[in-house]
Design a protein around this motif. Structure first.
Motif, PDB file in Angstrom:
ATOM      1  N   TRP A  31     -40.127  56.114  45.911  1.00  0.00           N
ATOM      2  CA  TRP A  31     -39.796  54.795  46.429  1.00  0.00           C
ATOM      3  C   TRP A  31     -38.290  54.631  46.677  1.00  0.00           C
ATOM      4  CZ3 TRP A  31     -42.042  51.208  48.977  1.00  0.00           C
ATOM      5  CH2 TRP A  31     -41.549  49.907  49.007  1.00  0.00           C
ATOM      6  N   SER A  32     -37.477  55.483  46.047  1.00  0.00           N
ATOM      7  CA  SER A  32     -36.024  55.298  46.098  1.00  0.00           C
ATOM      8  C   SER A  32     -35.428  55.403  47.502  1.00  0.00           C
ATOM      9  CB  SER A  32     -35.356  56.308  45.158  1.00  0.00           C
ATOM     10  OG  SER A  32     -35.554  57.643  45.609  1.00  0.00           O
ATOM     11  N   PRO A  33     -35.888  56.294  48.410  1.00  0.00           N
ATOM     12  CA  PRO A  33     -35.251  56.355  49.733  1.00  0.00           C
ATOM     13  C   PRO A  33     -35.429  55.088  50.561  1.00  0.00           C
ATOM     14  CG  PRO A  33     -36.483  58.365  49.302  1.00  0.00           C
ATOM     15  CD  PRO A  33     -36.854  57.394  48.249  1.00  0.00           C
ATOM     16  N   PHE A  34     -36.365  54.241  50.197  1.00  0.00           N
ATOM     17  CA  PHE A  34     -36.599  53.015  50.957  1.00  0.00           C
ATOM     18  C   PHE A  34     -35.801  51.844  50.395  1.00  0.00           C
ATOM     19  CE2 PHE A  34     -40.376  55.704  51.224  1.00  0.00           C
ATOM     20  CZ  PHE A  34     -40.478  55.862  52.599  1.00  0.00           C
ATOM     21  N   ARG A  35     -34.873  52.155  49.504  1.00  0.00           N
ATOM     22  CA  ARG A  35     -34.006  51.134  48.932  1.00  0.00           C
ATOM     23  C   ARG A  35     -32.555  51.546  49.184  1.00  0.00           C
ATOM     24  NH1 ARG A  35     -36.202  49.586  43.056  1.00  0.00           N
ATOM     25  NH2 ARG A  35     -35.290  47.577  43.653  1.00  0.00           N
ATOM     26  N   PRO A  36     -31.603  50.623  49.046  1.00  0.00           N
ATOM     27  CA  PRO A  36     -30.195  50.945  49.346  1.00  0.00           C
ATOM     28  C   PRO A  36     -29.643  52.018  48.405  1.00  0.00           C
ATOM     29  CG  PRO A  36     -30.530  48.569  49.262  1.00  0.00           C
ATOM     30  CD  PRO A  36     -31.782  49.192  48.742  1.00  0.00           C
ATOM     31  N   HIS A  42     -29.829  52.748  53.341  1.00  0.00           N
ATOM     32  CA  HIS A  42     -30.997  53.277  52.646  1.00  0.00           C
ATOM     33  C   HIS A  42     -30.987  54.810  52.626  1.00  0.00           C
ATOM     34  CE1 HIS A  42     -33.744  49.482  52.824  1.00  0.00           C
ATOM     35  NE2 HIS A  42     -32.499  49.188  52.555  1.00  0.00           N
ATOM     36  N   GLY A  43     -31.704  55.349  51.653  1.00  0.00           N
ATOM     37  CA  GLY A  43     -31.800  56.801  51.560  1.00  0.00           C
ATOM     38  C   GLY A  43     -32.514  57.423  52.739  1.00  0.00           C
ATOM     39  N   SER A  44     -33.395  56.667  53.368  1.00  0.00           N
ATOM     40  CA  SER A  44     -34.114  57.189  54.533  1.00  0.00           C
ATOM     41  C   SER A  44     -33.218  57.303  55.756  1.00  0.00           C
ATOM     42  CB  SER A  44     -35.320  56.294  54.856  1.00  0.00           C
ATOM     43  OG  SER A  44     -34.886  54.960  55.081  1.00  0.00           O
ATOM     44  N   ASP A  45     -31.974  56.848  55.635  1.00  0.00           N
ATOM     45  CA  ASP A  45     -31.040  56.920  56.753  1.00  0.00           C
ATOM     46  C   ASP A  45     -30.093  58.117  56.631  1.00  0.00           C
ATOM     47  OD1 ASP A  45     -30.143  55.812  59.196  1.00  0.00           O
ATOM     48  OD2 ASP A  45     -28.417  54.922  58.187  1.00  0.00           O
ATOM     49  N   PHE A  46     -30.164  58.841  55.515  1.00  0.00           N
ATOM     50  CA  PHE A  46     -29.313  60.019  55.327  1.00  0.00           C
ATOM     51  C   PHE A  46     -30.085  61.266  55.749  1.00  0.00           C
ATOM     52  CE2 PHE A  46     -27.527  56.994  52.287  1.00  0.00           C
ATOM     53  CZ  PHE A  46     -26.177  57.107  52.550  1.00  0.00           C
TER      54      PHE A  46
END
Length: 198
Positions: A31-36, A42-46
Protein backbone atom coordinates in the motif's frame (compact mmCIF):
# COMPACT_ATOMS: atom_id res chain seq x y z
CA UNK A 1 -2.23 -30.37 28.62
CA UNK A 2 0.78 -32.64 28.84
CA UNK A 3 4.32 -31.77 27.81
CA UNK A 4 4.12 -33.55 24.43
CA UNK A 5 1.01 -31.69 23.30
CA UNK A 6 2.55 -28.39 24.38
CA UNK A 7 5.69 -29.04 22.37
CA UNK A 8 3.57 -29.85 19.31
CA UNK A 9 1.37 -26.75 19.70
CA UNK A 10 4.22 -24.26 20.16
CA UNK A 11 5.53 -24.39 16.52
CA UNK A 12 1.97 -24.04 15.21
CA UNK A 13 1.31 -20.97 17.33
CA UNK A 14 4.60 -19.42 16.29
CA UNK A 15 3.86 -20.06 12.61
CA UNK A 16 0.41 -18.49 12.94
CA UNK A 17 1.74 -15.45 14.79
CA UNK A 18 4.69 -15.01 12.41
CA UNK A 19 2.43 -15.37 9.37
CA UNK A 20 0.01 -12.77 10.72
CA UNK A 21 2.81 -10.26 11.34
CA UNK A 22 4.28 -10.96 7.89
CA UNK A 23 0.91 -10.40 6.20
CA UNK A 24 0.49 -7.09 8.01
CA UNK A 25 3.96 -6.05 6.88
CA UNK A 26 3.28 -7.09 3.29
CA UNK A 27 0.02 -5.12 3.26
CA UNK A 28 1.79 -2.01 4.51
CA UNK A 29 4.54 -2.43 1.90
CA UNK A 30 2.17 -2.95 -1.03
CA UNK A 31 0.00 0.00 0.00
CA UNK A 32 2.97 2.34 0.58
CA UNK A 33 3.61 3.39 -3.08
CA UNK A 34 0.10 4.83 -3.25
CA UNK A 35 0.85 7.23 -0.42
CA UNK A 36 3.22 10.25 -0.30
CA UNK A 37 6.90 9.36 -0.09
CA UNK A 38 8.60 12.72 -0.30
CA UNK A 39 7.26 16.27 -0.57
CA UNK A 40 3.81 14.96 -1.49
CA UNK A 41 5.14 12.81 -4.35
CA UNK A 42 3.78 9.27 -4.26
CA UNK A 43 5.95 6.20 -4.53
CA UNK A 44 4.15 5.20 -7.71
CA UNK A 45 5.65 8.30 -9.33
CA UNK A 46 9.28 7.22 -8.84
CA UNK A 47 10.75 5.18 -11.68
CA UNK A 48 12.71 2.04 -10.82
CA UNK A 49 15.55 2.92 -13.19
CA UNK A 50 15.94 6.27 -11.41
CA UNK A 51 16.93 4.39 -8.26
CA UNK A 52 20.07 3.22 -10.05
CA UNK A 53 20.77 6.26 -12.27
CA UNK A 54 19.64 9.09 -10.02
CA UNK A 55 16.17 10.50 -9.32
CA UNK A 56 14.49 12.79 -11.81
CA UNK A 57 11.22 14.67 -11.89
CA UNK A 58 9.84 12.41 -14.63
CA UNK A 59 6.75 10.38 -13.89
CA UNK A 60 6.50 6.59 -14.09
CA UNK A 61 4.04 3.98 -15.20
CA UNK A 62 2.33 1.88 -12.55
CA UNK A 63 4.50 -1.23 -12.84
CA UNK A 64 7.56 0.77 -13.84
CA UNK A 65 7.61 2.43 -10.44
CA UNK A 66 8.13 1.37 -6.83
CA UNK A 67 4.84 -0.51 -7.09
CA UNK A 68 6.59 -3.41 -8.85
CA UNK A 69 9.07 -4.45 -6.09
CA UNK A 70 6.42 -3.99 -3.40
CA UNK A 71 3.90 -6.16 -5.23
CA UNK A 72 6.63 -8.75 -5.85
CA UNK A 73 7.42 -8.78 -2.12
CA UNK A 74 3.73 -9.19 -1.36
CA UNK A 75 3.48 -12.22 -3.65
CA UNK A 76 6.58 -13.74 -2.07
CA UNK A 77 4.98 -13.28 1.33
CA UNK A 78 1.79 -15.05 0.30
CA UNK A 79 3.73 -18.00 -1.07
CA UNK A 80 5.92 -18.06 2.03
CA UNK A 81 2.91 -18.10 4.35
CA UNK A 82 1.28 -20.94 2.41
CA UNK A 83 4.49 -22.99 2.42
CA UNK A 84 5.52 -21.91 5.95
CA UNK A 85 8.82 -20.80 4.41
CA UNK A 86 10.88 -18.47 6.53
CA UNK A 87 13.31 -17.98 3.65
CA UNK A 88 10.72 -16.57 1.24
CA UNK A 89 9.32 -14.18 3.84
CA UNK A 90 12.83 -13.03 4.76
CA UNK A 91 13.62 -12.39 1.08
CA UNK A 92 10.38 -10.40 0.76
CA UNK A 93 11.36 -8.24 3.72
CA UNK A 94 14.84 -7.66 2.33
CA UNK A 95 13.38 -6.64 -1.04
CA UNK A 96 11.17 -4.03 0.61
CA UNK A 97 13.93 -2.70 2.85
CA UNK A 98 16.50 -2.75 0.05
CA UNK A 99 14.44 -0.71 -2.41
CA UNK A 100 13.30 1.69 0.31
CA UNK A 101 16.83 2.33 1.57
CA UNK A 102 18.10 2.72 -2.01
CA UNK A 103 15.36 5.27 -2.65
CA UNK A 104 16.34 7.15 0.53
CA UNK A 105 19.94 7.37 -0.67
CA UNK A 106 18.91 8.64 -4.11
CA UNK A 107 16.38 11.05 -2.64
CA UNK A 108 19.00 12.45 -0.31
CA UNK A 109 21.34 12.95 -3.24
CA UNK A 110 18.59 14.57 -5.30
CA UNK A 111 17.28 16.92 -2.60
CA UNK A 112 20.57 17.49 -0.84
CA UNK A 113 19.12 16.29 2.48
CA UNK A 114 16.36 14.15 3.91
CA UNK A 115 13.75 15.74 6.12
CA UNK A 116 10.48 14.57 7.59
CA UNK A 117 7.12 16.27 7.45
CA UNK A 118 4.92 17.70 4.75
CA UNK A 119 7.95 18.97 2.80
CA UNK A 120 9.99 15.83 3.44
CA UNK A 121 9.54 12.09 3.89
CA UNK A 122 5.90 11.08 4.01
CA UNK A 123 3.88 8.22 5.40
CA UNK A 124 4.50 6.10 2.30
CA UNK A 125 8.21 5.74 2.93
CA UNK A 126 7.56 5.12 6.62
CA UNK A 127 5.02 2.42 5.75
CA UNK A 128 7.55 0.73 3.47
CA UNK A 129 10.22 0.74 6.17
CA UNK A 130 7.78 -0.55 8.78
CA UNK A 131 6.40 -3.19 6.43
CA UNK A 132 9.88 -4.52 5.61
CA UNK A 133 10.76 -4.67 9.30
CA UNK A 134 7.54 -6.55 10.09
CA UNK A 135 8.29 -9.06 7.33
CA UNK A 136 11.71 -9.82 8.78
CA UNK A 137 10.25 -10.00 12.30
CA UNK A 138 7.53 -12.40 11.16
CA UNK A 139 10.13 -14.66 9.55
CA UNK A 140 12.15 -14.69 12.77
CA UNK A 141 9.11 -15.66 14.84
CA UNK A 142 8.06 -18.50 12.56
CA UNK A 143 9.41 -21.99 13.10
CA UNK A 144 8.96 -23.05 9.48
CA UNK A 145 7.63 -26.33 8.22
CA UNK A 146 8.13 -29.20 10.66
CA UNK A 147 10.08 -32.18 9.43
CA UNK A 148 8.02 -35.31 9.12
CA UNK A 149 9.19 -38.00 11.51
CA UNK A 150 7.82 -41.56 11.12
CA UNK A 151 5.54 -42.46 13.98
CA UNK A 152 6.93 -45.98 14.18
CA UNK A 153 9.89 -47.88 12.92
CA UNK A 154 9.55 -50.61 10.38
CA UNK A 155 8.98 -54.00 11.90
CA UNK A 156 11.79 -56.33 11.04
CA UNK A 157 9.94 -59.42 12.22
CA UNK A 158 9.98 -61.27 15.51
CA UNK A 159 13.27 -61.59 17.30
CA UNK A 160 14.74 -65.07 17.31
CA UNK A 161 15.95 -66.33 20.70
CA UNK A 162 19.59 -67.21 21.02
CA UNK A 163 20.45 -70.86 21.69
CA UNK A 164 20.96 -71.56 25.37
CA UNK A 165 24.53 -71.61 26.51
CA UNK A 166 25.64 -74.57 28.66
CA UNK A 167 26.54 -73.69 32.23
CA UNK A 168 30.21 -73.40 32.97
CA UNK A 169 31.56 -74.69 36.25
CA UNK A 170 34.55 -72.59 37.08
CA UNK A 171 37.58 -74.20 38.76
CA UNK A 172 36.44 -77.68 37.99
CA UNK A 173 37.83 -79.84 35.22
CA UNK A 174 35.23 -81.89 33.45
CA UNK A 175 36.30 -85.47 33.01
CA UNK A 176 35.38 -87.18 29.78
CA UNK A 177 32.58 -89.65 30.11
CA UNK A 178 32.17 -93.05 28.56
CA UNK A 179 30.98 -91.53 25.34
CA UNK A 180 34.29 -89.75 24.91
CA UNK A 181 36.46 -92.83 25.59
CA UNK A 182 38.93 -93.43 28.40
CA UNK A 183 40.92 -90.58 29.81
CA UNK A 184 44.42 -90.44 28.25
CA UNK A 185 47.35 -91.08 30.60
CA UNK A 186 49.08 -88.01 31.87
CA UNK A 187 52.60 -89.07 30.70
CA UNK A 188 51.58 -90.43 27.34
CA UNK A 189 52.57 -94.01 28.45
CA UNK A 190 49.64 -96.30 28.85
CA UNK A 191 49.49 -99.87 30.15
CA UNK A 192 51.11 -102.53 27.98
CA UNK A 193 48.92 -103.85 25.26
CA UNK A 194 47.21 -107.16 26.02
CA UNK A 195 49.02 -110.33 25.00
CA UNK A 196 47.30 -111.73 21.92
CA UNK A 197 49.45 -114.93 21.72
CA UNK A 198 47.67 -116.73 24.50
Amino acid sequence: MDRTSRSEATPVLRNVLGSLIALIGATAAVWSPFRPWYDGRHGSDFRIEDLFNGLTDNGATLFGSLVLPMVFAGLLTLVGVVLCSRLLITVAGLVVLGFTLLWMVRQGQHAGELTAGTQGMGVGAASALGGGALLVLGALIMRGRARRVPAYEEDEGPLRPLPPTPPVEWGRKQRPGPEHGPEPPPDGHGPPPPDRTS
